[in-house]
Design a protein around this motif. Structure first.
Motif, PDB file in Angstrom:
ATOM      1  N   GLU A 274      65.150  96.121  46.315  1.00 26.32           N
ATOM      2  CA  GLU A 274      63.991  96.628  46.796  1.00 26.32           C
ATOM      3  C   GLU A 274      62.871  95.657  47.500  1.00 26.32           C
ATOM      4  N   THR A 275      63.261  94.552  47.313  1.00 28.86           N
ATOM      5  CA  THR A 275      62.280  93.386  47.928  1.00 28.86           C
ATOM      6  C   THR A 275      63.023  92.674  48.546  1.00 28.86           C
ATOM      7  N   ILE A 276      62.285  91.686  49.378  1.00 24.66           N
ATOM      8  CA  ILE A 276      62.939  90.735  50.430  1.00 24.66           C
ATOM      9  C   ILE A 276      62.799  89.478  49.556  1.00 24.66           C
ATOM     10  N   ARG A 277      63.997  88.572  49.758  1.00 27.72           N
ATOM     11  CA  ARG A 277      64.180  87.232  49.371  1.00 27.72           C
ATOM     12  C   ARG A 277      63.875  86.152  50.581  1.00 27.72           C
ATOM     13  N   TYR A 278      63.180  85.127  50.132  1.00 30.34           N
ATOM     14  CA  TYR A 278      62.945  84.159  51.040  1.00 30.34           C
ATOM     15  C   TYR A 278      63.590  82.474  50.651  1.00 30.34           C
ATOM     16  N   PHE A 279      64.173  82.150  51.340  1.00 33.05           N
ATOM     17  CA  PHE A 279      64.641  80.741  51.242  1.00 33.05           C
ATOM     18  C   PHE A 279      64.899  79.849  52.478  1.00 33.05           C
ATOM     19  N   ARG A 280      65.050  78.684  52.313  1.00 35.34           N
ATOM     20  CA  ARG A 280      65.461  77.794  53.494  1.00 35.34           C
ATOM     21  C   ARG A 280      66.965  77.195  53.267  1.00 35.34           C
ATOM     22  N   VAL A 281      67.852  77.094  54.346  1.00 32.00           N
ATOM     23  CA  VAL A 281      69.243  76.779  54.029  1.00 32.00           C
ATOM     24  C   VAL A 281      69.326  75.361  55.080  1.00 32.00           C
ATOM     25  N   ASP A 282      69.403  74.116  54.605  1.00 30.52           N
ATOM     26  CA  ASP A 282      69.805  73.232  55.358  1.00 30.52           C
ATOM     27  C   ASP A 282      71.485  73.097  55.872  1.00 30.52           C
ATOM     28  N   ILE A 283      71.740  73.205  57.126  1.00 31.01           N
ATOM     29  CA  ILE A 283      73.093  73.251  57.711  1.00 31.01           C
ATOM     30  C   ILE A 283      73.460  72.149  58.425  1.00 31.01           C
ATOM     31  N   SER A 284      74.514  71.469  58.013  1.00 31.00           N
ATOM     32  CA  SER A 284      74.986  70.213  58.573  1.00 31.00           C
ATOM     33  C   SER A 284      75.968  70.777  59.682  1.00 31.00           C
TER      34      SER A 284
ATOM     35  N   PRO B  91      67.657  73.135  59.716  1.00 29.43           N
ATOM     36  CA  PRO B  91      67.217  73.952  58.842  1.00 29.43           C
ATOM     37  C   PRO B  91      67.244  75.375  59.416  1.00 29.43           C
ATOM     38  N   VAL B  92      67.525  76.451  58.450  1.00 27.89           N
ATOM     39  CA  VAL B  92      67.508  77.581  58.914  1.00 27.89           C
ATOM     40  C   VAL B  92      67.128  78.398  57.824  1.00 27.89           C
ATOM     41  N   PHE B  93      65.864  79.406  58.221  1.00 25.74           N
ATOM     42  CA  PHE B  93      65.120  80.205  57.382  1.00 25.74           C
ATOM     43  C   PHE B  93      65.773  81.225  57.104  1.00 25.74           C
ATOM     44  N   VAL B  94      65.459  81.998  55.916  1.00 25.55           N
ATOM     45  CA  VAL B  94      66.080  83.279  55.747  1.00 25.55           C
ATOM     46  C   VAL B  94      65.257  84.345  55.095  1.00 25.55           C
TER      47      VAL B  94
ATOM     48  N   PRO C 203      63.648  74.209  70.156  1.00 22.61           N
ATOM     49  CA  PRO C 203      62.626  73.358  69.061  1.00 22.61           C
ATOM     50  C   PRO C 203      61.813  74.180  68.251  1.00 22.61           C
ATOM     51  N   MET C 204      61.790  75.570  68.191  1.00 22.45           N
ATOM     52  CA  MET C 204      61.046  76.298  67.614  1.00 22.45           C
ATOM     53  C   MET C 204      61.730  76.470  66.039  1.00 22.45           C
ATOM     54  N   PRO C 205      61.385  76.728  65.082  1.00 20.41           N
ATOM     55  CA  PRO C 205      62.056  77.031  63.835  1.00 20.41           C
ATOM     56  C   PRO C 205      62.817  78.451  63.944  1.00 20.41           C
ATOM     57  N   GLY C 206      63.981  78.532  63.510  1.00 20.81           N
ATOM     58  CA  GLY C 206      64.827  79.666  63.518  1.00 20.81           C
ATOM     59  C   GLY C 206      64.955  80.311  62.205  1.00 20.81           C
ATOM     60  N   LEU C 207      64.410  81.778  62.179  1.00 16.02           N
ATOM     61  CA  LEU C 207      64.003  82.607  60.877  1.00 16.02           C
ATOM     62  C   LEU C 207      65.402  83.727  61.182  1.00 16.02           C
ATOM     63  N   LEU C 208      66.201  83.934  60.132  1.00 14.70           N
ATOM     64  CA  LEU C 208      67.268  84.818  60.216  1.00 14.70           C
ATOM     65  C   LEU C 208      66.565  86.045  59.378  1.00 14.70           C
ATOM     66  N   PHE C 209      66.692  87.110  59.884  1.00 16.14           N
ATOM     67  CA  PHE C 209      66.549  88.243  59.117  1.00 16.14           C
ATOM     68  C   PHE C 209      67.932  88.926  58.700  1.00 16.14           C
ATOM     69  N   ALA C 210      68.197  88.862  57.412  1.00 16.08           N
ATOM     70  CA  ALA C 210      69.701  89.197  57.271  1.00 16.08           C
ATOM     71  C   ALA C 210      69.317  90.704  56.278  1.00 16.08           C
ATOM     72  N   TRP C 211      69.816  91.551  57.314  1.00 20.08           N
ATOM     73  CA  TRP C 211      69.895  93.059  56.589  1.00 20.08           C
ATOM     74  C   TRP C 211      70.983  93.130  55.857  1.00 20.08           C
ATOM     75  N   PRO C 212      71.006  94.276  55.120  1.00 16.19           N
ATOM     76  CA  PRO C 212      72.378  94.437  54.135  1.00 16.19           C
ATOM     77  C   PRO C 212      73.391  95.283  54.732  1.00 16.19           C
ATOM     78  N   SER C 213      74.261  94.223  55.675  1.00 12.26           N
ATOM     79  CA  SER C 213      75.465  94.827  56.174  1.00 12.26           C
ATOM     80  C   SER C 213      76.334  94.487  55.290  1.00 12.26           C
TER      81      SER C 213
END
Length: 360
Positions: free
Chosen positions: A69-79, A47-50, A157-167
């Motif tokens: 103007e706003t941040i979007r949040y979601f989870r992606v399950d990556i195989s 799981p990757v949180f974004v 072991p800890m959850p991973g959260l990606l901060f995806a800035w607008p590159s």
């Protein structure tokens, strides 16, 4: 006057040369997006949180370079395929297949940071988050898959959260990306507040390339606001190949005063991308390619030189997490430290095979 004109034209020549190289890189490196596929029984689901400050691309349901103007949040399950090789992202060369490729097997959209954080906490023990801030010229798909690869190869072991800035996700978008870093620093600051709002919550920050500049700007803002509580809940910072002017880093660190600990910088003098960045900026080598740890004038910063290692792709811009030798080395240190936790990087002072550990 003549000297000034010569210097001016020399700089123009350097910028033009760097621009030509970046265009050539763009021409020979087609981008691939994450795709869905049916799961494979032997694949690992990561799981990757974004949290993304990117807007939906006008061409379809893909997050692009636009700045919302706003941040979007979601989870992606990556195989991650059973044939995965350390340090690599196995992109599909045809129809995506979970047996051989990184693929997406599921997604979950969240309506805000609290529901995303609840989802993270429900999946792991503890209240610490690995926050990954990607670098220049990254698409969202590339950044998501990279975080999944890092978590898998290092058994985080800890959850991973990606901060995806607008590159811009384009080698020719260097200046756009530098502006996007400034645009995104308030959003990253807010995210750090959200991740550390409750007692016991901690964040370990892993940043790459231009993402390091973004992290330092956000930490600087937090310090200038006098919010030491957030800074005290950051359990460590790692900057990999930071694309920062060393003088700017010194001023940022001075404003922060007490840097979160441990604080590590991975450098390599063979980094071709940062060499080009130095040509574009026309000044001095970037922080990620400094030739001496003494140039970081702080006793609370540890510098690890991995110049003798290679990422296998020829750019040497992401060596700590793409070089199999570097990953084996770091995993060995982690094993000696008793596993991945907020304190394991303090053991980087152990002897490092094929790499050099230096303290300023």
């Amino acid at each position: 006057m003549r000297r000034t004109a010569t210097t001016y034209f020399d700089r123009l020549a350097r910028i033009a040369l760097a621009g030509v190289v970046l265009v050539l890189l763009a021409a020979c490196a087609p981008r691939v997006t994450a795709e869905r596929a049916a799961p494979h029984p032997q694949a690992r689901i990561q799981p990757v949180f974004v949290a993304t400050g990117r807007d939906l691309d006008r061409t379809g349901p893909v997050f692009g370079q636009e700045r919302p103007e706003t941040i979007r949040y979601f989870r992606v399950d990556i195989s991650i395929p059973p044939t995965h090789e350390t340090g690599r992202i196995e992109w599909p060369e045809g129809p995506p297949d979970a047996a051989t490729d990184f693929v997406v097997t599921g997604t979950q959209v969240h309506d805000g940071p609290r529901t995303l954080i609840r989802d993270m906490r429900a999946r792991t023990e503890g209240r610490e988050t690995l926050l990954f801030v990607h670098g220049y010229n990254n698409t969202l798909s590339e950044a998501m898959y990279r975080l999944a690869q890092i978590q898998s190869d290092f058994n985080v072991p800890m959850p991973g959260l990606l901060f995806a800035w607008p590159s811009a996700g384009d080698p020719r978008g260097y200046v756009y990306d530098r502006d996007s870093v400034l645009y995104a620093r308030d959003d990253l600051e807010t995210l750090l507040h959200d991740l550390t709002a409750r007692p016991g919550e901690k964040v370990f920050i892993l940043a790459h390339s231009m993402g390091s500049q973004l992290v330092m700007e956000a930490l600087r803002q937090i310090a200038l606001r006098g919010d030491r509580q957030v800074l005290s809940r950051i359990s460590g910072v790692v900057l990999m190949s930071p694309d920062i002017d060393p003088d700017v880093f010194d001023r940022q660190a001075a404003a922060i005063r007490q840097l979160p600990q441990p604080f590590l910088i991975f450098i390599t003098k063979a980094d071709r991308v940062l060499t080009l960045s130095g040509l574009v900026t026309g000044r001095k080598p970037r922080l990620g390619v400094i030739d001496a740890a003494e140039k970081v004038q702080r006793g609370d910063v540890q510098v690890v030189d991995v110049t003798e290692l290679s990422d296998g792709e020829g750019y040497n811009h992401f060596v700590p997490v793409t070089s199999p030798a570097a990953i084996r080395m770091l995993n060995g240190i982690i094993a000696q430290a008793g596993g991945v936790n907020s304190a394991f990087l303090r053991d980087m002072a152990l002897p490092l095979p094929a790499a050099k550990y230096v303290e300023p």
